[in-house]
Design a protein around this motif. Structure first.
Motif, PDB file in Angstrom:
ATOM      1  N   LEU A  29       0.838  -1.206   0.000  1.00 61.66           N
ATOM      2  CA  LEU A  29       0.000   0.000   0.000  1.00 61.66           C
ATOM      3  C   LEU A  29       0.870   1.253   0.000  1.00 61.66           C
ATOM      4  O   LEU A  29       0.584   2.219  -0.717  1.00 61.66           O
ATOM      5  N   ARG A  30       1.946   1.203   0.780  1.00 60.63           N
ATOM      6  CA  ARG A  30       2.856   2.353   0.811  1.00 60.63           C
ATOM      7  C   ARG A  30       3.399   2.616  -0.594  1.00 60.63           C
ATOM      8  O   ARG A  30       3.439   3.759  -1.051  1.00 60.63           O
ATOM      9  N   ASN A  31       3.774   1.550  -1.254  1.00 66.45           N
ATOM     10  CA  ASN A  31       4.289   1.676  -2.622  1.00 66.45           C
ATOM     11  C   ASN A  31       3.231   2.254  -3.564  1.00 66.45           C
ATOM     12  O   ASN A  31       3.508   3.124  -4.396  1.00 66.45           O
ATOM     13  N   ALA A  32       1.994   1.773  -3.402  1.00 66.21           N
ATOM     14  CA  ALA A  32       0.895   2.267  -4.255  1.00 66.21           C
ATOM     15  C   ALA A  32       0.662   3.756  -4.028  1.00 66.21           C
ATOM     16  O   ALA A  32       0.471   4.521  -4.979  1.00 66.21           O
ATOM     17  N   VAL A  33       0.703   4.160  -2.749  1.00 67.19           N
ATOM     18  CA  VAL A  33       0.453   5.565  -2.427  1.00 67.19           C
ATOM     19  C   VAL A  33       1.579   6.446  -2.984  1.00 67.19           C
ATOM     20  O   VAL A  33       1.349   7.533  -3.495  1.00 67.19           O
ATOM     21  N   GLU A  34       2.815   5.921  -2.907  1.00 70.09           N
ATOM     22  CA  GLU A  34       3.956   6.709  -3.393  1.00 70.09           C
ATOM     23  C   GLU A  34       3.968   6.828  -4.908  1.00 70.09           C
ATOM     24  O   GLU A  34       4.244   7.886  -5.453  1.00 70.09           O
ATOM     25  N   THR A  35       3.666   5.728  -5.603  1.00 72.24           N
ATOM     26  CA  THR A  35       3.764   5.743  -7.067  1.00 72.24           C
ATOM     27  C   THR A  35       2.423   6.012  -7.754  1.00 72.24           C
ATOM     28  O   THR A  35       2.384   6.380  -8.916  1.00 72.24           O
TER      29      THR A  35
END
Ligand code: C2E
Ligand code: CA
Ligand code: CA
Ligand code: CA
Length: 277
Positions: A29-35
Motif C-alpha cells: 500500500l505504501r508503494n501504491a500511495v507513493e507511485t
C-alpha cells in the motif's frame, strides 16, 4: 498436554503469518500511495429520487494489489489509517478526482458535483482548507463542484473547532454532507450547529426498510423530517430494491444512491452518464 502445546504452536504460527501478511500488505500500500500504481477512483451516481435524474456522484477509492487484485476499501482505508498512510492516500484521492474531472471537462462533458470522503486525520490537517483552495485553483475547478463527506465521529469531542472548519469549507463554496447518518454516537441535538448541506441516511436503515417488522421506517421518517426542518437535503444510501425506492417516496427523500441505480464505476464508464456541455 502434548496436544495443547501443538495447538498453541499452530496458533502462534497463525499469528506470525497474519503479522507478516499485514506487513507485506502495508508495504504494498505504501508503494501504491507513493507511485500511484493500482490506485484509482470509482464513481457512483446520486440521482433524484422522484425521476432518477443524475445530480452528482460519490468518488470511492479503489486499489488493485499487484498480486492479490482488488482490495476492499474497508480493508485498505483502515490499513492506511493505522499505518500513517491516510494523509498521502487522501491527497492522492483528491488529485485523482480533480484529474478525472479535468478529463471529463476536456471531453466536452458537463460536470456534476463530486463527493469526496474524508477521514479524520485529513480533515484535521492544519492546512487542509488552504490546500483544497490551492488545488481547486490549480485545476480550475469551481469549489461548488466538490462536496466533502464526513461522518459525525470526525467531529466528536471537537465540535466547535470542527464546525468552524466546516464553515470555512462552506465559505469556499464546497458542499458538506454528513455520511453514514444515524450510526454514530452523536445525538441529534447539535445537528443544527453543523453547517452541512446534506445528510446521508446510512445503508443499514435502507436495507431494513424491506422488512416491516422493525423500526427502520419510523427512523427514516424521523431523520428525513428533521433534516428537512433544518434545511438539509436528504440522501438515502444503499438503495437496492424497487420496493425501497418506492417506500422512500413517503419520506421526503431528495436523492438516492445505490445498486438499484448504478454501482460505483471507473471514470470512463461514469463519464457516459454526463451530458455534453
Ligand atoms: P461510504 O462512504 O459509506 O461509501 C458507500 C459504500 O457503500 C461504498 O462501499 C459503496 O460501494 C457501497 N454501496 C453503494 N451502494 C450500495 C448498495 O446499493 N448496496 C451495497 N451493499 N453497498 C453499496 P466501498 O466503495 O466499499 O467503500 C467503503 C467505505 O470505504 C466507504 O463507505 C468509505 O467510508 C470508505 N472510503 C472509500 N473511498 C474512500 C476515500 O477515498 N477516502 C476515505 N477516507 N474513505 C473512503
Ligand atoms: Ca461516503
Ligand atoms: Ca456512507
Ligand atoms: Ca460507511
Amino acid at each position: 498436554k502434548h496436544e495443547g502445546r501443538n495447538t498453541y504452536r499452530l496458533y502462534q504460527a497463525d499469528i506470525d503469518r497474519k503479522a507478516r501478511d499485514q506487513l507485506s500488505m502495508e508495504t504494498a500500500l505504501r508503494n501504491a500511495v507513493e507511485t500511484g500504481e493500482g490506485l484509482y477512483m470509482a464513481y457512483q451516481p446520486l440521482v433524484r429520487r422522484d425521476n432518477k435524474q443524475l445530480i452528482s456522484a460519490e468518488a470511492l477509492a479503489r486499489w488493485d494489489h499487484p498480486e492479490h487484485g482488488p482490495i476492499l476499501p474497508g480493508k485498505f482505508i483502515t490499513l492506511a489509517e493505522s499505518s500513517g498512510l491516510i494523509l498521502p492516500l487522501g491527497k492522492r484521492v483528491i488529485d485523482l478526482v480533480l484529474e478525472d474531472m479535468a478529463r471529463w471537462r476536456g471531453a466536452g462533458k458537463k460536470l456534476v458535483p463530486i463527493a469526496i470522503n474524508l477521514s479524520a486525520a485529513q480533515f484535521w490537517q492544519p492546512d487542509f482548507v488552504a490546500t483544497i483552495k490551492q488545488k481547486l485553483h490549480d485545476n480550475d475547478i469551481p469549489a461548488s463542484l466538490i462536496t466533502f463527506e464526513l461522518t459525525e465521529s470526525i467531529l466528536l469531542n471537537r465540535q466547535a473547532d470542527g464546525t468552524a472548519l466546516l464553515q470555512q469549507l462552506r465559505e469556499l463554496g464546497c458542499g458538506i454532507a454528513l455520511d453514514d447518518f444515524g450510526t454514530g454516537y452523536s445525538s441529534l441535538s447539535y445537528l443544527h450547529n453543523i453547517p452541512a448541506h446534506s445528510l446521508k441516511i446510512d445503508r443499514s436503515f435502507i436495507e431494513a426498510l424491506d422488512h416491516e417488522e422493525n423500526n427502520s421506517r419510523t427512523i427514516v421518517a424521523a431523520i428525513s423530517s428533521l433534516a428537512r426542518e433544518l434545511g438539509l437535503k436528504v440522501v438515502a444510501e444503499g438503495v437496492e430494491t424497487e420496493q425501497q425506492w418506492h417506500l422512500l417516496g413517503n419520506y421526503a427523500i431528495d436523492f438516492i444512491q445505490g445498486y438499484l441505480i448504478a454501482k460505483p464505476q471507473p471514470q470512463g464508464q461514469f463519464a457516459e452518464h454526463l451530458s455534453a456541455r
